[in-house]
Design a protein around this motif. Structure first.
Motif, PDB file in Angstrom:
ATOM      1  N   ALA A  99      17.973  39.380 -15.087  1.00 12.86           N
ATOM      2  CA  ALA A  99      19.153  39.121 -15.051  1.00 12.86           C
ATOM      3  C   ALA A  99      20.046  40.010 -14.117  1.00 12.86           C
ATOM      4  CB  ALA A  99      19.285  39.165 -16.545  1.00 12.86           C
ATOM      5  N   ASP A 100      19.496  41.168 -14.346  1.00 12.26           N
ATOM      6  CA  ASP A 100      20.612  42.388 -13.555  1.00 12.26           C
ATOM      7  C   ASP A 100      20.168  42.404 -12.103  1.00 12.26           C
ATOM      8  OD1 ASP A 100      21.300  43.015 -16.131  1.00 12.26           O
ATOM      9  OD2 ASP A 100      19.902  44.551 -16.329  1.00 12.26           O
ATOM     10  N   ASP A 101      19.513  41.570 -11.527  1.00 21.91           N
ATOM     11  CA  ASP A 101      19.082  41.582  -9.990  1.00 21.91           C
ATOM     12  C   ASP A 101      19.243  40.345  -9.370  1.00 21.91           C
ATOM     13  OD1 ASP A 101      17.474  42.873  -7.764  1.00 21.91           O
ATOM     14  OD2 ASP A 101      16.375  41.258  -8.240  1.00 21.91           O
ATOM     15  N   ASP A 105      17.186  36.634 -10.360  1.00 19.42           N
ATOM     16  CA  ASP A 105      17.718  35.375 -10.839  1.00 19.42           C
ATOM     17  C   ASP A 105      17.162  34.359  -9.851  1.00 19.42           C
ATOM     18  OD1 ASP A 105      20.573  34.147 -11.902  1.00 19.42           O
ATOM     19  OD2 ASP A 105      20.187  33.811 -10.005  1.00 19.42           O
ATOM     20  N   ALA A 106      17.174  34.702  -8.829  1.00 20.68           N
ATOM     21  CA  ALA A 106      16.572  33.734  -7.949  1.00 20.68           C
ATOM     22  C   ALA A 106      15.013  33.082  -8.140  1.00 20.68           C
ATOM     23  CB  ALA A 106      16.386  33.940  -6.398  1.00 20.68           C
ATOM     24  N   PHE A 107      14.131  34.321  -8.751  1.00 21.21           N
ATOM     25  CA  PHE A 107      13.023  33.927  -9.269  1.00 21.21           C
ATOM     26  C   PHE A 107      13.052  33.076 -10.606  1.00 21.21           C
ATOM     27  CE2 PHE A 107      11.328  37.027  -6.602  1.00 21.21           C
ATOM     28  CZ  PHE A 107       9.968  36.661  -6.190  1.00 21.21           C
ATOM     29  N   TYR A 108      14.159  33.463 -11.285  1.00 21.40           N
ATOM     30  CA  TYR A 108      14.175  32.708 -12.770  1.00 21.40           C
ATOM     31  C   TYR A 108      14.538  31.057 -12.395  1.00 21.40           C
ATOM     32  CZ  TYR A 108      15.932  31.089 -17.330  1.00 21.40           C
ATOM     33  OH  TYR A 108      15.967  30.559 -18.445  1.00 21.40           O
ATOM     34  N   GLN A 109      15.513  30.984 -11.525  1.00 18.83           N
ATOM     35  CA  GLN A 109      16.121  29.389 -11.128  1.00 18.83           C
ATOM     36  C   GLN A 109      14.959  28.663 -10.394  1.00 18.83           C
ATOM     37  OE1 GLN A 109      18.780  28.836 -12.446  1.00 18.83           O
ATOM     38  NE2 GLN A 109      19.171  30.943 -13.093  1.00 18.83           N
ATOM     39  N   GLN A 110      14.085  29.532  -9.682  1.00 21.90           N
ATOM     40  CA  GLN A 110      12.832  28.825  -8.920  1.00 21.90           C
ATOM     41  C   GLN A 110      11.692  28.206 -10.143  1.00 21.90           C
ATOM     42  OE1 GLN A 110      10.858  31.488  -6.300  1.00 21.90           O
ATOM     43  NE2 GLN A 110       8.787  30.317  -6.571  1.00 21.90           N
TER      44      GLN A 110
END
Length: 259
Positions: A99-101, A105-110
């Motif tokens: 969440a701080d990076d 964030d891109a990995f989470y959305q992926q």
């Protein structure tokens, strides 16, 4: 409030064999009725003596991050089984880091898009027709009429009645992964795990209905009873889907941490 996980102690004097029943360990006792222990309620298992284990039961413990220790009748440790998650950084810690990076964030959305796209593919097979879109939002206009056609109520009522049991179940599942009580709060506007897992389970409910598992109507019981009964009937399926998705997220974020 989520109940604390507790250790499970098995002794060959009382337990004969351990198997798996959906998302619970089934312990066969000598000339007694089987006992069932939900995996999400177990912190660790300590086995004393030669208690037989089904492979599926042992693998389920590993997948839930439950360490299993085997001891001889004299109490001396013979060996133990540890999963990746039982000895490494927790999913909650990985989630805070992502969440701080921007890359996290891109990995989470992926991960979120990947889980939805897999659901779209399974829903298309259940519908026996192609769906025009790769994420849930793009195909719901096509899916909603198919779901509602099978329901004993309006689609919006079906969704509303499932929200409470889904939210409660997600809290229990996330507790297994070591999340604190404030998991219901979003880390950022885009990283909100409890919300996203709840959405995935609601999508699973649509898939079940389209597949033919329609909620039963019980005379004199009311709609809420029917929907809770529907959810509890498929409780094992919902938990399995949540666990598979969370394990994929853990591996994805763990890979990012290693990099």
């Amino acid at each position: 409030m989520t109940a604390a996980r507790k250790p499970l102690y098995l002794d060959v004097a009382q337990a004969n064999a351990v198997g798996l029943d959906e998302v619970a360990l089934r312990v066969q006792a000598h000339e007694q009725a089987d006992s069932f222990y939900p995996l999400r309620r177990i912190s660790r298992v300590v086995v004393t003596g030669k208690v037989e284990w089904e492979t599926a039961a042992l693998l389920a413990c590993l997948e839930y991050g439950i360490p299993v220790a085997f001891r001889g009748r004299d109490g001396v440790l013979v060996g133990h089984c540890l999963s990746d998650r039982s000895s490494q950084i927790s999913l909650e810690a990985l989630l805070h880091a992502c969440a701080d990076d921007a890359m996290g964030d891109a990995f989470y959305q992926q991960w979120r898009v990947h889980e939805e796209s897999r659901w779209v593919q399974r829903m298309a097979r259940a519908c026996q027709r192609p769906l025009l879109g790769v994420v849930a939002q793009r195909v719901m206009g096509q899916v909603e009429p198919l779901v509602e056609a099978q329901l004993p109520c309006r689609f919006a009522l079906f969704v509303a009645q499932l929200q409470a049991p889904i939210a409660s179940h997600v809290s229990e599942v996330l507790a297994v992964y070591g999340f604190s009580d404030n998991i219901q709060l979003p880390l950022t506007r885009r990283v909100h795990l409890s919300r996203d897992v709840e959405k995935l389970l609601l999508l699973e409910a649509y898939w079940l209905v389209v597949r033919g598992d329609v909620p039963q109507v019980f005379e004199g019981k009311g709609l809420r009873y029917s929907m809770v009964h529907f959810y509890e009937t498929h409780h094992g399926h919902f938990e399995e889907r949540a666990r598979v998705a969370l394990n994929r997220l853990w591996r994805l974020l763990k890979h990012q941490e290693a990099d």
